[in-house]
Design an enzyme around this catalytic site. Structure first.
Site, short mmCIF file in Angstrom:
data_model
loop_
_atom_site.label_atom_id
_atom_site.label_comp_id
_atom_site.label_asym_id
_atom_site.label_seq_id
_atom_site.Cartn_x
_atom_site.Cartn_y
_atom_site.Cartn_z
N LYS A 299 3.21 -26.31 -11.11
CA LYS A 299 3.10 -26.22 -12.58
C LYS A 299 2.33 -24.98 -13.03
O LYS A 299 2.52 -24.50 -14.13
CB LYS A 299 2.42 -27.47 -13.13
CG LYS A 299 3.33 -28.68 -13.10
CD LYS A 299 2.68 -29.89 -13.72
CE LYS A 299 3.57 -31.10 -13.56
NZ LYS A 299 3.02 -32.32 -14.11
N ASP A 335 4.23 -32.65 -20.75
CA ASP A 335 3.29 -33.64 -20.18
C ASP A 335 2.28 -34.11 -21.23
O ASP A 335 1.96 -35.30 -21.31
CB ASP A 335 2.52 -33.03 -19.00
CG ASP A 335 3.28 -33.14 -17.69
OD1 ASP A 335 4.19 -34.00 -17.59
OD2 ASP A 335 2.96 -32.38 -16.77
#
Ligand code: NAP
Length: 500
Positions: A299, A335
């Site tokens: 990420k 997220d």
């Protein structure tokens, strides 16, 4: 359409036939891996195709090619000879194919195969990854008339997979071939067999005591239900998830493919376990992946590859969604949205003003949680193994922080209305453990565990036993995925699908 071939690895033919019965309506053909059979069973291979009732391949794979056979070439030859010799083949079924290696050259066997109508699959197993001279290897392999060339590569990384797709770009003039990438990195070559022009995709039975003949093989049910193997065509749009080896167990393919299917979109989403970001980006360009999710451990590593970033990516410092626009890669973070939406539903609160919360961890998930908690007005403390990372994250938002020291106990006592667990401790297939073993729950805390597999981690069990309200990360996964789906397709995730 690539045919689904069930690889049978029982130690007896009876076991193999029982495994076949489980999948008969889901597969098109079977491969009898005689190298897995007990020696006494080898006398009976000839009867197998008749009993199986499906087109069958006879394979006796040597150890050096990734198989189990070590009784020597003489015995191997006898097995092939016995497997083929059917004088009354008009009335009884023969093997449809024998799989023999590039260096197996016994004219009598090859002649017998032709006489009895058995096709030869001529295979080359590259167990150390793709060789530098792959173009000439493939040319030689596919030069024999009447034979079907097969290339099986144990991929050592995604650059091997990229090289496999390059090899078959634009076709190779051979209408029949078998191509498969083995091992975790080769996973996508199985789902995308059609794209590689492979006439079949190997699948394995699952169950106690059954091992896949090659690592990475999927069960037929998963190929059909999640990856729509019977419908998939090479022209479909591709999407995926970039991650470490554990990404093979991600639930994201189920979520996205169900969405595509419900909306009638000719699109497919699959996991790409990757050894690094660079080879994935190269593969993504080659096979034209339209957009992809990003998970642990990439990420943050994906950031330098992005041409543009959403404000959330800039603020959080992590990206879990990438959309390709011509040659640009545009990064988003869903997220934080997923966490915020699910947390508010869990707590039944729209604002967290006045709530005192602890985040355990300072990685990608923790950063998204910190961003969301700050936006919701909570007072937060970050506790992390690496103190410098805790400090760095806390300072972005003016939060308190601690390493895993005595100060952590004192800190969590002051910030325990809500505890957010954002480390991989307790994750299925991971190192296990309880990241808060030093903390005793009073029962008044709410625990938000970001892990969703297993559904209950050791720390969740302990908190629940103490009387706490507890939830896992499944709701976050769903909320971030549906937001991702809209970025991928421009469409809302279908309401008809109940994500539970
Ligand atoms: P990450 O970026 O790799 O960060 C992991 C964090 O855990 C780091 O702060 C690391 O500490 C800490 N950690 C790792 N091993 C530890 C250990 N043995 N003891 C103590 N701390 C340890 O991972 P991530 O992306 O934040 O993911 C963390 C967890 O959240 C994963 O289980 C992931 O599956 C889950 N998650 C779920 C969702 C969802 O949708 N439900 C979304 C995101 C993440 P150091 O800084 O010291 O290395």
């Amino acid at each position: 359409m690539a045919k689904i071939c069930l690889c049978l690895t029982g130690s007896t033919i009876a076991q193999d036939l029982a495994a076949l019965e489980q999948y008969r309506d889901k597969v098109d053909m079977v491969e009898l891996r005689a190298d897995y059979l007990e020696p006494g069973e080898l006398f009976h291979v000839r009867a197998f195709p008749e009993k199986a009732g499906l087109p069958s391949i006879l394979t006796v794979r040597r150890r050096s090619d990734g198989g189990q056979f070590d009784l020597g070439e003489g015995v191997r030859l006898v097995i092939f000879a016995r497997g083929l010799a059917f004088a009354d083949s008009d009335t009884r079924k023969n093997f449809s194919y024998i799989d023999i290696e590039y260096d197996f050259d016994i004219p009598s066997i090859q002649e017998a195969a032709r006489t009895f109508g058995t096709r030869i699959i001529r295979s080359k197993h590259c167990m150390q990854g793709i060789p530098a001279n792959i173009d000439s290897v493939w040319r030689n392999l596919s030069a024999r008339p009447y034979e079907i060339p097969k290339l099986a590569v144990r991929a050592t990384g995604l650059s091997d997979v990229d090289a496999m797709f390059r090899l078959f770009e634009g076709g190779d003039g051979k209408s029949e071939r078998v191509v498969v990438g083995m091992g975790e990195y080769g996973f996508c070559t199985r789902v995308l067999a059609e794209r590689l022009g492979s006439m079949l995709v190997y699948a394995s039975a699952s169950g106690e005591g059954i091992e896949p003949a090659a690592p990475g093989q999927l069960e037929p049910e998963r190929l059909l239900s999640i990856y729509r193997a019977k419908a998939y065509k090479a022209e479909w749009d591709l999407y995926g998830i970039l991650g470490g080896p554990a990404v093979i167990h991600s639930l994201s393919p189920e979520i996205h493919n169900a969405g595509f299917s419900a909306l009638g979109l000719e699109s497919l989403y699959l996991p790409f376990p990757a050894d690094d970001v660079e080879p994935f980006i190269s593969l993504a360009r080659r096979i034209d992946i339209k957009a992809f999710s990003v998970t642990v451990p990439y990420k943050e590593k994906i950031l330098p590859y992005l041409s543009r970033r959403s404000p959330e990516v800039d603020a959080i410092g992590a990206c879990n969604t990438v959309v390709r626009h011509v040659s640009e890669l545009i990064g988003y973070n869903t997220d934080a949205h997923g966490f915020s939406a699910d947390l508010r539903a869990f707590l039944g609160m729209e604002s967290l003003a006045g709530v005192k919360a602890t985040i355990i961890g300072a990685g990608g998930g923790a950063k998204a949680a910190a961003y969301a908690l700050s936006s919701l007005g909570a007072h937060v403390c970050i506790i992390n193994r690496s103190m410098s990372k805790a400090k760095h994250l806390a300072e972005v938002y003016g939060f308190e922080w601690s390493g895993l020291t005595e100060r952590a106990s004192e800190m969590i006592e002051r910030y325990n209305d809500l505890i957010v667990q954002a480390t991989p401790l307790g994750l299925e297939g991971g190192q296990g453990g309880d990241p808060l073993e030093w903390y005793e729950f009073s029962g008044r805390e709410a625990l938000y565990e970001m892990i969703y597999a297993p559904p209950e981690t050791p720390v969740m069990r302990r908190a629940r036993a103490a009387g706490c309200r507890v939830t896992n990360g499944l709701g976050m996964l769903h909320a971030q995925a549906t937001a991702q789906f809209s970025l991928f397709t421009g469409l809302d995730y279908p309401r008809s699908i109940h994500l539970a």
